[in-house]
Design a protein around this motif. Structure first.
Motif, mmCIF file in Angstrom:
data_model
loop_
_atom_site.group_PDB
_atom_site.id
_atom_site.type_symbol
_atom_site.label_atom_id
_atom_site.label_comp_id
_atom_site.label_asym_id
_atom_site.label_seq_id
_atom_site.Cartn_x
_atom_site.Cartn_y
_atom_site.Cartn_z
ATOM 1 N N ARG A 37 -31.447 84.818 -2.046
ATOM 2 C CA ARG A 37 -32.476 84.203 -1.197
ATOM 3 C C ARG A 37 -33.031 82.902 -1.766
ATOM 4 O O ARG A 37 -33.321 81.965 -1.024
ATOM 5 C CB ARG A 37 -33.638 85.184 -0.997
ATOM 6 C CG ARG A 37 -33.318 86.373 -0.113
ATOM 7 C CD ARG A 37 -34.367 87.435 -0.245
ATOM 8 N NE ARG A 37 -34.538 87.832 -1.643
ATOM 9 C CZ ARG A 37 -35.459 88.670 -2.096
ATOM 10 N NH1 ARG A 37 -36.310 89.215 -1.263
ATOM 11 N NH2 ARG A 37 -35.522 88.971 -3.382
ATOM 12 N N SER A 141 -25.283 102.065 -9.064
ATOM 13 C CA SER A 141 -26.186 102.403 -10.166
ATOM 14 C C SER A 141 -25.795 103.779 -10.676
ATOM 15 O O SER A 141 -25.184 104.574 -9.939
ATOM 16 C CB SER A 141 -27.622 102.436 -9.650
ATOM 17 O OG SER A 141 -28.478 103.022 -10.607
ATOM 18 N N TYR A 154 -34.213 104.121 -3.392
ATOM 19 C CA TYR A 154 -33.174 103.436 -4.168
ATOM 20 C C TYR A 154 -32.052 104.427 -4.517
ATOM 21 O O TYR A 154 -30.867 104.121 -4.370
ATOM 22 C CB TYR A 154 -33.806 102.850 -5.424
ATOM 23 C CG TYR A 154 -32.877 102.083 -6.329
ATOM 24 C CD1 TYR A 154 -32.410 100.811 -5.985
ATOM 25 C CD2 TYR A 154 -32.472 102.606 -7.564
ATOM 26 C CE1 TYR A 154 -31.573 100.096 -6.841
ATOM 27 C CE2 TYR A 154 -31.646 101.904 -8.418
ATOM 28 C CZ TYR A 154 -31.195 100.644 -8.051
ATOM 29 O OH TYR A 154 -30.372 99.932 -8.905
ATOM 30 N N THR A 189 -32.338 92.709 -17.213
ATOM 31 C CA THR A 189 -32.398 91.631 -16.219
ATOM 32 C C THR A 189 -33.826 91.554 -15.677
ATOM 33 O O THR A 189 -34.756 92.065 -16.280
ATOM 34 C CB THR A 189 -31.434 91.921 -15.053
ATOM 35 O OG1 THR A 189 -31.879 93.122 -14.405
ATOM 36 C CG2 THR A 189 -29.997 92.092 -15.520
HETATM 37 O O1 NJP Z 1 -31.492 92.546 -11.003
HETATM 38 P P1 NJP Z 1 -32.226 91.123 -10.805
HETATM 39 P P2 NJP Z 1 -30.042 92.877 -11.589
HETATM 40 N N1 NJP Z 1 -30.839 89.130 -0.207
HETATM 41 O O2 NJP Z 1 -33.545 91.447 -10.195
HETATM 42 C C1 NJP Z 1 -30.890 89.342 -5.337
HETATM 43 C C2 NJP Z 1 -28.141 97.028 -10.090
HETATM 44 N N2 NJP Z 1 -28.719 97.792 -11.196
HETATM 45 O O3 NJP Z 1 -29.294 91.664 -11.915
HETATM 46 O O4 NJP Z 1 -32.747 86.938 -3.407
HETATM 47 C C3 NJP Z 1 -30.055 88.523 -1.110
HETATM 48 O O5 NJP Z 1 -32.211 90.340 -12.063
HETATM 49 C C4 NJP Z 1 -31.846 88.506 -6.183
HETATM 50 O O6 NJP Z 1 -31.917 87.159 -5.714
HETATM 51 P P3 NJP Z 1 -33.099 86.543 -4.792
HETATM 52 C C5 NJP Z 1 -29.145 96.563 -9.074
HETATM 53 O O7 NJP Z 1 -29.507 97.578 -8.159
HETATM 54 C C6 NJP Z 1 -29.528 97.195 -12.093
HETATM 55 O O8 NJP Z 1 -30.195 93.914 -12.620
HETATM 56 O O9 NJP Z 1 -32.984 85.076 -5.032
HETATM 57 N N3 NJP Z 1 -30.173 88.690 -2.437
HETATM 58 C C7 NJP Z 1 -31.160 88.511 -7.515
HETATM 59 O O10 NJP Z 1 -30.185 87.501 -7.591
HETATM 60 C C8 NJP Z 1 -28.379 95.453 -8.407
HETATM 61 O O11 NJP Z 1 -27.552 95.961 -7.403
HETATM 62 C C9 NJP Z 1 -30.094 97.951 -13.131
HETATM 63 O O12 NJP Z 1 -34.389 87.151 -5.281
HETATM 64 C C10 NJP Z 1 -31.134 89.511 -2.877
HETATM 65 C C11 NJP Z 1 -30.481 89.876 -7.564
HETATM 66 O O13 NJP Z 1 -30.453 90.384 -6.208
HETATM 67 C C12 NJP Z 1 -27.516 94.871 -9.538
HETATM 68 O O14 NJP Z 1 -27.557 95.846 -10.590
HETATM 69 C C13 NJP Z 1 -29.808 99.309 -13.230
HETATM 70 C C14 NJP Z 1 -32.000 90.180 -1.998
HETATM 71 C C15 NJP Z 1 -31.232 90.862 -8.417
HETATM 72 O O15 NJP Z 1 -31.302 90.385 -9.733
HETATM 73 C C16 NJP Z 1 -27.995 93.550 -10.078
HETATM 74 O O16 NJP Z 1 -29.398 93.590 -10.316
HETATM 75 C C17 NJP Z 1 -28.997 99.886 -12.275
HETATM 76 C C18 NJP Z 1 -31.827 89.959 -0.616
HETATM 77 N N4 NJP Z 1 -32.608 90.541 0.304
HETATM 78 C C19 NJP Z 1 -28.438 99.124 -11.264
HETATM 79 N N5 NJP Z 1 -32.876 90.933 -2.739
HETATM 80 C C20 NJP Z 1 -30.988 97.350 -14.165
HETATM 81 N N6 NJP Z 1 -31.131 96.037 -14.203
HETATM 82 O O17 NJP Z 1 -31.549 98.108 -14.992
HETATM 83 C C21 NJP Z 1 -32.551 90.726 -4.032
HETATM 84 O O18 NJP Z 1 -28.782 101.218 -12.377
HETATM 85 N N7 NJP Z 1 -31.513 89.870 -4.131
#
Ligand code: NJP
Length: 238
Positions: A37, A141, A154, A189
């Motif tokens: 976004r 996840s 979630y 992250t």
């Molecule tokens: O999280 P974060 P991660 N439309 O918050 C984007 C899974 N996971 O890198 O839209 C389009 O740093 C957001 O971008 P923005 C987790 O469920 C993680 O850790 O610009 N994009 C950002 O680039 C996820 O599937 C953990 O705000 C949207 C990104 O998503 C994946 O790993 C544990 C959006 C999130 O970056 C990567 O997450 C686990 C939308 N509506 C699974 N909403 C963990 N970190 O501990 C959000 O079990 N984004």
């Protein structure tokens, strides 16, 4: 197997795991289409990956909007001529007792984590079927396999992503398309309102290491598929 100049579309590429994955693929000279976004954050990642050797552009979008997903996938194909890989990585959650979630928070978590994955996969399939090749890598996840309290929507959405991945794989493998699912534990992250760099490596994986694991899944020979990869920090209590 990835080849230089393969076209990779990554959702959630503006920060966290998606950004690190983009960096690694850039070092392999991929052509990248980065989706999320926040336009300014995406522009920074585009500049980073171009410096690392990628041809890349970004499309700001919300993955909960099907028309935006479809248009981004169409644009990626128009610009680069094909789509080799889609990584459905966008995700978010809150952590609190279920009866304190608002209906709008429930909708958002299901829509981003589950419907965003369905929408982008649906939009990319005609291209991959026509190519008779492609890889769809869904980032679910570890809670897509088990249950934890306080993340009900979630947990439900990620279970859905795991189930969808297995179902679609069985449908499209005859078309030369691999559908894979990663089930990571805690990653350092911005997830859940954290700040990258703030979590201790004894219980959180570095995002660059998780990105390496995703690249490994994409690097399997064409006659193999890593259906699912469950991966944890050694010190995570689960
Ligand atoms: O999280 P974060 P991660 N439309 O918050 C984007 C899974 N996971 O890198 O839209 C389009 O740093 C957001 O971008 P923005 C987790 O469920 C993680 O850790 O610009 N994009 C950002 O680039 C996820 O599937 C953990 O705000 C949207 C990104 O998503 C994946 O790993 C544990 C959006 C999130 O970056 C990567 O997450 C686990 C939308 N509506 C699974 N909403 C963990 N970190 O501990 C959000 O079990 N984004």
């Amino acid at each position: 197997m990835l080849k230089p100049h393969d076209v990779v579309v990554i959702t959630g590429a503006s920060r966290g795991l998606g950004r690190h994955l983009a960096h690694q693929l850039a070092r392999m000279s991929m052509r990248l289409v980065l989706l999320a976004r926040h336009e300014e954050d995406l522009a920074e990642v585009v500049s980073e990956v171009v410096d690392l050797g990628a041809d890349a552009f970004a499309i700001p979008l919300d993955v909960t909007q099907y028309e935006a997903c479809k248009s981004a996938i169409d644009t990626a194909c128009e610009q680069f001529g094909r789509i080799d890989v889609l990584v459905n990585n966008a995700g978010l959650s809150w952590w609190k007792p279920f009866d304190t979630w608002s209906v709008s928070e429930i909708d958002t978590v299901v829509d981003v984590n589950l419907k965003g994955t369905l929408y982008c996969s649906y939009a990319v399939l005609p291209y991959m079927k026509a190519q008779k090749a492609g890889q769809i890598l869904n980032v679910a996840s570890d809670v897509g396999r088990r249950a934890v309290p306080n993340m009900g929507p979630y947990v439900a959405a990620k279970h859905g992503v795991v189930g969808f991945s297995g179902s679609l794989l069985r449908e499209v493998r005859a078309d030369g398309i691999r559908v894979m699912c990663a089930l990571p534990g805690i990653i350092d992250t911005y997830f859940g309102g954290a700040v990258e760099g703030s979590r201790d490596p004894s219980w959180a994986m570095y995002p660059e290491d998780m990105a390496t694991a995703l690249v490994h899944m994409l690097q399997q020979p064409a006659n193999m598929v890593t259906d699912e990869l469950l991966i944890h920090p050694l010190g995570q209590d689960y």
